[in-house]
Design an enzyme around this catalytic site. Structure first.
Site, mmCIF file in Angstrom:
data_model
loop_
_atom_site.group_PDB
_atom_site.id
_atom_site.type_symbol
_atom_site.label_atom_id
_atom_site.label_comp_id
_atom_site.label_asym_id
_atom_site.label_seq_id
_atom_site.Cartn_x
_atom_site.Cartn_y
_atom_site.Cartn_z
ATOM 1 N N ASN A 214 0.854 -1.196 0.000
ATOM 2 C CA ASN A 214 0.000 0.000 0.000
ATOM 3 C C ASN A 214 0.889 1.245 0.000
ATOM 4 O O ASN A 214 2.109 1.151 -0.022
ATOM 5 C CB ASN A 214 -0.945 -0.024 1.204
ATOM 6 C CG ASN A 214 -0.181 -0.138 2.495
ATOM 7 O OD1 ASN A 214 0.624 0.719 2.841
ATOM 8 N ND2 ASN A 214 -0.397 -1.232 3.218
ATOM 9 N N LYS A 293 9.590 -17.707 -9.384
ATOM 10 C CA LYS A 293 8.893 -16.638 -10.103
ATOM 11 C C LYS A 293 7.758 -17.226 -10.953
ATOM 12 O O LYS A 293 7.974 -18.184 -11.701
ATOM 13 C CB LYS A 293 9.903 -15.900 -10.984
ATOM 14 C CG LYS A 293 9.320 -14.689 -11.642
ATOM 15 C CD LYS A 293 10.351 -13.969 -12.493
ATOM 16 C CE LYS A 293 9.649 -12.913 -13.310
ATOM 17 N NZ LYS A 293 10.384 -12.548 -14.496
ATOM 18 N N PHE A 329 -4.772 3.330 14.920
ATOM 19 C CA PHE A 329 -5.183 4.301 13.907
ATOM 20 C C PHE A 329 -6.366 3.715 13.133
ATOM 21 O O PHE A 329 -6.474 2.501 13.001
ATOM 22 C CB PHE A 329 -4.039 4.595 12.925
ATOM 23 C CG PHE A 329 -3.082 5.630 13.441
ATOM 24 C CD1 PHE A 329 -2.153 5.303 14.422
ATOM 25 C CD2 PHE A 329 -3.113 6.934 12.971
ATOM 26 C CE1 PHE A 329 -1.271 6.255 14.903
ATOM 27 C CE2 PHE A 329 -2.230 7.891 13.443
ATOM 28 C CZ PHE A 329 -1.310 7.556 14.413
ATOM 29 N N LYS A 343 -14.075 0.335 16.134
ATOM 30 C CA LYS A 343 -12.739 -0.291 16.123
ATOM 31 C C LYS A 343 -12.156 -0.278 17.543
ATOM 32 O O LYS A 343 -11.545 -1.243 17.993
ATOM 33 C CB LYS A 343 -11.837 0.489 15.167
ATOM 34 C CG LYS A 343 -10.727 -0.313 14.584
ATOM 35 C CD LYS A 343 -10.205 0.300 13.285
ATOM 36 C CE LYS A 343 -11.079 -0.035 12.095
ATOM 37 N NZ LYS A 343 -10.642 0.546 10.847
HETATM 38 N N1 CTP Z 1 -3.636 -3.331 12.309
HETATM 39 C C1 CTP Z 1 -2.779 -4.306 12.802
HETATM 40 N N2 CTP Z 1 -2.709 -5.522 12.194
HETATM 41 C C2 CTP Z 1 -3.454 -5.813 11.128
HETATM 42 C C3 CTP Z 1 -4.337 -4.837 10.600
HETATM 43 C C4 CTP Z 1 -4.395 -3.607 11.222
HETATM 44 O O1 CTP Z 1 -2.091 -4.037 13.765
HETATM 45 N N3 CTP Z 1 -3.359 -7.009 10.553
HETATM 46 C C5 CTP Z 1 -3.747 -2.024 12.991
HETATM 47 C C6 CTP Z 1 -3.225 -0.834 12.224
HETATM 48 O O2 CTP Z 1 -1.875 -0.573 12.522
HETATM 49 C C7 CTP Z 1 -4.142 0.288 12.722
HETATM 50 C C8 CTP Z 1 -5.467 -0.419 12.934
HETATM 51 O O3 CTP Z 1 -5.131 -1.782 13.176
HETATM 52 O O4 CTP Z 1 -3.721 0.795 13.966
HETATM 53 C C9 CTP Z 1 -6.352 -0.318 11.750
HETATM 54 O O5 CTP Z 1 -7.430 -1.154 11.899
HETATM 55 P P1 CTP Z 1 -7.990 -2.067 10.733
HETATM 56 O O6 CTP Z 1 -9.092 -2.877 11.297
HETATM 57 O O7 CTP Z 1 -6.957 -2.774 9.998
HETATM 58 O O8 CTP Z 1 -8.464 -1.010 9.738
HETATM 59 P P2 CTP Z 1 -9.045 -1.353 8.366
HETATM 60 O O9 CTP Z 1 -8.287 -2.442 7.678
HETATM 61 O O10 CTP Z 1 -9.133 -0.081 7.656
HETATM 62 O O11 CTP Z 1 -10.430 -1.948 8.873
HETATM 63 P P3 CTP Z 1 -11.745 -2.218 8.069
HETATM 64 O O12 CTP Z 1 -11.380 -3.280 7.105
HETATM 65 O O13 CTP Z 1 -12.628 -2.654 9.169
HETATM 66 O O14 CTP Z 1 -12.096 -0.907 7.455
#
Ligand code: CTP
Length: 415
Positions: A214, A293, A329, A343
């Site tokens: 990302n 690969k 976050f 969350k």
């Molecule tokens: N996070 C984490 N480990 C993961 C995914 C996210 O520690 N595997 C943490 C990120 O660092 C951030 C927070 O979780 O602090 C974000 O939450 P998350 O649920 O991942 O957000 P989104 O993916 O945007 O959730 P949703 O799919 O519910 O929109």
């Protein structure tokens, strides 16, 4: 905290109208702005515009009978934390450089002890003129900061350097200059805290050559690390893929994929008093990364099966010991606060920093951010500001939460 006070000096150039945008952005960042204009600036834009937007008298001439303050240049210059000149003409730069004080703005420059930042804008020949460059060098030697003009088509239809830098960048640099107030620099209000932060984006291998990732740059996480170190904390960062250098004084551990980041965090966690999940961790990774690969021959389409990655933040919260604070976050595009609150509940967090990633100035790679800071009992807006400054606001809130949760328990719980 008292508002940061900016004295905005506007001089007579075609870019004078852009000073309005600078003033608005500074106000949105929580600064109090007072405006001074040169006589020539008023040929381009009316003082009334600034007066209506700042609710303050705009000073052009000390001797104007309508001026409410008879020694305005002294009082104005003593009541600001930064003198910011946007746009600055070659003339005002020359006056500042030689100490001429024949109008309100040049007198203010001489009478002020605040830092000075100058954003010049002028015709390319005037900019490149030896006299102008000499004056700039002299001011730089005097400690004045410059936001250099950029190249582009100028109002005089010539092309070259002399165009005012983007207003967002000017504001960003001004905020950066003010980000670490002397009271905080070298401070100790976070000493005793051991802060563990995940930073950047993760990379999930498809094969030895390709990955899914990302746009995360790591800027927000590193800003938090830098701010925490400056305030006396010990900081460990588990870094995924980042596009900026880590700050000095921070222990950096690599965790490139979600699984590697998870493993590194769980190793470091027992020593931490605060965990901050600032990384953009992939939620899904290829279920079965190829060892060799993948070749395209004979394939018109390709399907990748993805599997869920471990949720680091939830697991940290699950394993937390007494006294550990857990911060996450939430990057959202709609119902930002609603999703962030859920969350917080789902992942058992003490604090969530919620971003609307569609807002201008809050993007992944940006130096600025806009957020809402949410705890179980409070909600506060963090308007457009540098990520470094936002980092200090987040640390202030962590210290606030700390009052109810003594840190010692975190380490003694693990020993
Ligand atoms: N996070 C984490 N480990 C993961 C995914 C996210 O520690 N595997 C943490 C990120 O660092 C951030 C927070 O979780 O602090 C974000 O939450 P998350 O649920 O991942 O957000 P989104 O993916 O945007 O959730 P949703 O799919 O519910 O929109």
């Amino acid at each position: 905290m008292a508002k940061i006070r900016i004295g905005l000096g506007v001089t007579g150039g075609i870019a004078a109208y852009k000073a309005i945008e600078v003033m608005r952005l500074l106000q949105k960042s929580g600064c109090e702005v007072s405006v001074a204009m040169t006589r020539h600036a008023t040929e381009f834009i009316q003082p009334l515009t600034f007066r209506a937007l700042t609710d303050k008298h705009v000073i052009v001439d000390d001797y104007d009978p309508a001026n409410p303050d008879p020694i305005a240049h002294i009082n104005f210059s003593q009541e600001i934390d930064l003198l910011l000149i946007v746009p600055a003409t070659a003339n005002i730069i020359a006056k500042f450089a030689s100490g001429i004080a024949d109008d309100f703005l040049s007198s203010t420059y001489l009478a002020s002890t605040a830092p000075v930042m100058i954003a010049p804008a002028m015709n390319v020949t005037m900019w490149e003129q030896a006299a102008t460059q000499r004056n700039i060098e002299r001011l730089k030697a005097d400690g004045v900061h410059f936001v250099e003009p950029v190249a582009g088509e100028l109002a005089c239809k010539t092309v070259g350097t002399g165009k005012l830098e983007d207003v967002e960048n000017i504001v960003d640099q001004a905020l950066k200059l003010l980000a670490v107030p002397p009271a905080v620099a070298g401070g100790t209000d976070m000493s005793g805290e051991q802060i563990l932060i995940t930073v950047g984006g993760t990379r999930e291998a498809i094969d030895p050559v390709r990955f899914i990732s990302n746009h995360s740059s790591g800027k927000m996480g590193f800003a938090l690390a830098e701010a925490a170190v400056a305030r006396g904390a010990e900081v460990t960062v588990v870094a995924g893929a980042v596009s900026v250098e880590p700050p000095e004084g921070v222990k950096v551990v690599s965790g490139i994929s979600a699984q590697e980041m998870f493993d590194a965090v769980m190793t470091e966690l027992p020593d931490a008093t605060v965990f901050i999940g600032a990384a953009a961790v992939a939620d899904y990774a290829p279920a079965d990364a190829a060892d060799a690969k993948i070749k395209k021959e004979g394939r018109e389409t390709m399907t990748l099966e993805l599997k869920k990655t471990p949720d680091i933040l939830s697991e940290v919260s699950e394993r937390r010991t007494e006294g550990q604070l857990v911060v996450g976050f939430a990057a959202e595009t709609n119902d930002v606060v609603g999703y962030a609150r859920s969350k917080m509940e789902k992942k058992g967090l003490d604090l969530v920093i919620a971003n609307d990633i569609t807002a201008k100035g809050a993007g992944f790679n940006s130096d600025t951010n806009i957020a809402t800071m949410i705890t179980r009992s409070s909600e506060s807006e963090l308007p457009l500001m540098s990520k470094r400054k936002m980092a200090d606001k987040i640390l202030d809130e962590i210290l606030n939460l700390r009052k109810a949760v003594p840190a010692n328990a975190a380490r003694s719980g693990n020993s």
